[in-house]
Design an enzyme around this catalytic site. Structure first.
Site, mmCIF file in Angstrom:
data_model
loop_
_atom_site.group_PDB
_atom_site.id
_atom_site.type_symbol
_atom_site.label_atom_id
_atom_site.label_comp_id
_atom_site.label_asym_id
_atom_site.label_seq_id
_atom_site.Cartn_x
_atom_site.Cartn_y
_atom_site.Cartn_z
ATOM 1 N N ASP A 155 8.925 -8.589 10.802
ATOM 2 C CA ASP A 155 8.296 -7.349 11.254
ATOM 3 C C ASP A 155 9.374 -6.270 11.330
ATOM 4 O O ASP A 155 10.202 -6.277 12.240
ATOM 5 C CB ASP A 155 7.652 -7.522 12.637
ATOM 6 C CG ASP A 155 6.419 -8.430 12.591
ATOM 7 O OD1 ASP A 155 6.331 -9.276 11.685
ATOM 8 O OD2 ASP A 155 5.541 -8.286 13.471
ATOM 9 N N LYS A 207 1.575 -2.502 10.138
ATOM 10 C CA LYS A 207 1.394 -2.803 11.563
ATOM 11 C C LYS A 207 1.513 -1.510 12.348
ATOM 12 O O LYS A 207 2.342 -0.663 12.028
ATOM 13 C CB LYS A 207 2.460 -3.826 11.964
ATOM 14 C CG LYS A 207 2.545 -4.159 13.435
ATOM 15 C CD LYS A 207 3.558 -5.291 13.676
ATOM 16 C CE LYS A 207 3.880 -5.441 15.145
ATOM 17 N NZ LYS A 207 4.917 -6.471 15.395
ATOM 18 N N LYS A 249 -2.061 -5.354 10.878
ATOM 19 C CA LYS A 249 -1.790 -5.918 12.207
ATOM 20 C C LYS A 249 -1.727 -4.819 13.255
ATOM 21 O O LYS A 249 -0.732 -4.115 13.362
ATOM 22 C CB LYS A 249 -0.469 -6.702 12.197
ATOM 23 C CG LYS A 249 -0.071 -7.244 13.573
ATOM 24 C CD LYS A 249 1.209 -8.076 13.502
ATOM 25 C CE LYS A 249 1.702 -8.419 14.915
ATOM 26 N NZ LYS A 249 2.976 -9.154 14.892
#
Lengths: 302, 301
Positions: free
Chosen positions: B138, B201, B237
């Site tokens: 991430d 995300k 996400k």
């Protein structure tokens, strides 16, 4: 030009007031969109939210999150807030008298009930920082320990409020519950819920933190089951809900060892309604063993 | 690879009022009984169980890994979560703790959460996590560069990080709370997708507001437009601020109605959350037993 008969526009146009509920310091409508109209002498007196199990859930969530900070306030501060509630009630007493009359009470009875409500808030305000001394103890034990028992609030308490005393019964039961640091979800009188909601307006303007008291209106038999089964409700105060209902609540609550308090109290009687044991009913006793060493041969250990 | 400028220029403007209104509509749906149970299980299987605190300890990470595999053992038939999300220095530990459970280990990298350091250090950060076995990385984009208009820099950086990831999947954190407008969110989404992000995300969880439904919708639409154009799927996400089951169900509805059923799978959709799992579990047990639950009876997260 014809002279208007009524001074107020609200008097001339008969539209029933819609009362909302009190959850987490706000006045939301029921999420279910269901309403009912209680009647007095065959006439509807208001539109009232008919709370759903989900409203109950939301109220318990609000009460749960409000409980630890409320309990950690000083007893003196809780006392001040209860006293403030009494002051706010006093200031709006005429409104409460009028509303009790709408709900079918005679003027004299309404006045007595409002005055008693104010008095009881002051009474329990005084107990906030005194009940602990009365009910706690230092216990003699046969070992070298300092052993003491103190009261702690039990947590979230659901009040199935009085079906006969719409204002006094509700307020008089809430005061001892919250005095020790519990938070409360009250299910108001089904047929006379008006003053319960107006009482919430007093609570909201009395520095009482949001969520400490939450009031739902609706059908008792629909809501009490969910309250009794709810694992996050620590105690239920049942105010003369009748033997079959009480049995049902006890059965539903058995699965989670909930404390059930059966309040058999005539709220108009000072001797019954003013009682520190009502605070103790919604507390748990914590006993602590604290080791001590013998620091003096003359006997005293501490 | 096309020049990044062409992507940023082609980002369509976002109708702010329209997006907010559309996102509101998803919140009016009523999901009950069987569909609700199915949705709740799906949510559990999509959670990236996360701990990203300065005070994280090996014990905390081990406990989280145990929770990931044993969400609530007294309820039979529950899925595991999709992944554990930790800082790079805990990847090896998490990998060991999860064993052969098939739960993935995601690691934040690139100087999370601010992303303010040199590219070399960011790439080292990524390589370290990948070497230790992170299945997913991430990363955070350089918001400062983005606001300075250096979209090319942001694009190149994501592409470099993607390169350093090797076989690990890359999630690109836009930190929408710092981007300011929906137009910026859309632009950043387009850049991240074009540069090779496998997932986009919303947030680090360190900035408020974190994930909101409108901002997620803007990103989902970027994914949809990319899919229409190229036929490639990109994952989504939302992270931070999704703490109750009801809201998570509404997100699923939004994904389904924006992207379709193919995205309703933890390969393409994740929730970055820590307290969401317990709320979903409480709802599932409530559906099974009929009694509202208390957090006292569920593991601490």
């Amino acid at each position: 030009m014809a002279k208007a008969k009524n001074n107020s526009a609200l008097d001339s146009v008969q539209i029933l007031k819609t009362y909302k509920m009190y959850i987490g310091g706000n006045f939301p409508r029921t999420e279910s969109g269901r309403y009912y109209s209680p009647q007095v002498n065959g006439k509807s007196i208001a539109n009232i939210c008919r709370a759903s199990p989900k409203d109950m859930r939301n109220a318990v969530v609000a009460a749960r999150s409000a409980q630890p900070p409320w309990a950690s306030r000083t007893a003196y501060n809780r006392s001040q807030i209860l006293y403030r509630i009494a002051e706010m009630l006093q200031g709006r007493s005429e409104q409460f008298v009028a509303e009790l009359q709408i709900q079918g009470l005679k003027t004299q009875d309404a006045r007595i009930q409002v005055q008693a409500t104010i008095d009881r808030m002051i009474y329990y305000s005084g107990w906030c920082d005194k009940f602990q001394q009365l009910f706690s103890s230092v216990n003699p034990v046969a070992s070298s320990h300092f052993n003491f028992s103190v009261l702690e609030p039990t947590g979230v308490v659901v009040l199935l409020a009085s079906q006969t005393s719409p204002l006094l019964g509700l307020a008089n039961a809430i005061a001892p519950i919250i005095a020790s640091g519990n938070t409360c979800v009250a299910i108001a009188n089904e047929d006379q819920p008006l003053s319960a909601i107006t009482f919430c307006e007093v609570l909201q303007t009395s520095d009482l933190p949001p969520g400490v008291v939450n009031v739902l209106t609706g059908k008792l038999d629909e809501l009490m089951t969910h309250a009794a089964k709810h694992l996050d409700v620590n105690a239920i105060a049942a105010d003369q809900i009748g033997t079959p209902n009480l049995e049902a609540v006890r059965a539903d609550a058995a699965g989670n060892l909930k404390r059930i308090a059966d309040l058999q109290i005539d709220w108009s009687d000072d001797n019954q309604a003013q009682n520190p044991y009502l605070i103790e009913k919604f507390c748990e006793v914590k006993t602590t063993w604290h080791p001590i060493e013998q620091i003096s041969s003359s006997g005293s250990g501490y | 690879m096309p020049h990044p400028q062409s992507f940023t220029c082609s980002s369509p403007p976002v109708d702010q009022v329209g997006v907010i209104e559309r996102a509101k509509r998803f919140q009016t749906r009523s999901v009950k009984t069987q569909s609700k149970m199915q949705g709740l299980r799906m949510i559990l299987s999509m959670i990236d169980l996360t701990t990203l605190e300065g005070m994280d300890t090996p014990g905390k990470v081990k406990q989280l890994c145990f929770k990931a595999q044993h969400l609530h053992d007294s309820t039979a038939g529950l899925p595991t979560v999709a992944a554990i999300c930790v800082y790079p220095n805990f990847v090896a530990l998490a990998k060991r703790a999860l064993g052969d459970s098939k739960i993935k280990v995601a690691s934040v990298a690139t100087a999370f959460p601010s992303g303010n350091t040199s590219l070399e250090i960011k790439l080292d950060d990524v390589r370290m996590a990948v070497d230790q076995g992170a299945d997913e990385i991430d990363m955070v984009i350089s918001r400062g560069k983005f606001h300075a208009g250096e979209f090319g820099y942001v694009y190149d950086e994501i592409a470099e990080v993607k390169n350093a990831c090797g076989p690990s999947r890359l999630k690109v954190i836009l930190e929408t709370g710092e981007l300011g407008t929906f137009d910026n969110v859309r632009k950043a989404s387009d850049i991240a997708i074009a540069a090779g992000g496998d997932f986009i995300k919303t947030s680090t969880g360190k900035i408020k507001p974190a994930a909101t439904m409108p901002v997620t919708l803007v990103m989902l639409e970027a994914i949809r437009d990319h899919y229409f154009k190229t036929g490639e799927m990109v994952g989504m996400k939302p992270a931070g601020g999704i703490s109750n089951a009801k809201l998570a169900l509404q997100y699923l509805i939004m994904v389904q109605e924006t992207l379709g059923d193919s995205w309703l799978d933890n390969h393409w959709f994740r929730f970055g959350a820590s307290s969401l799992a317990n709320d979903v579990l409480m709802q599932i047990v409530k559906q099974n037993t009929g009694a509202y639950q208390s957090a006292d009876y569920f593991s601490i997260d």
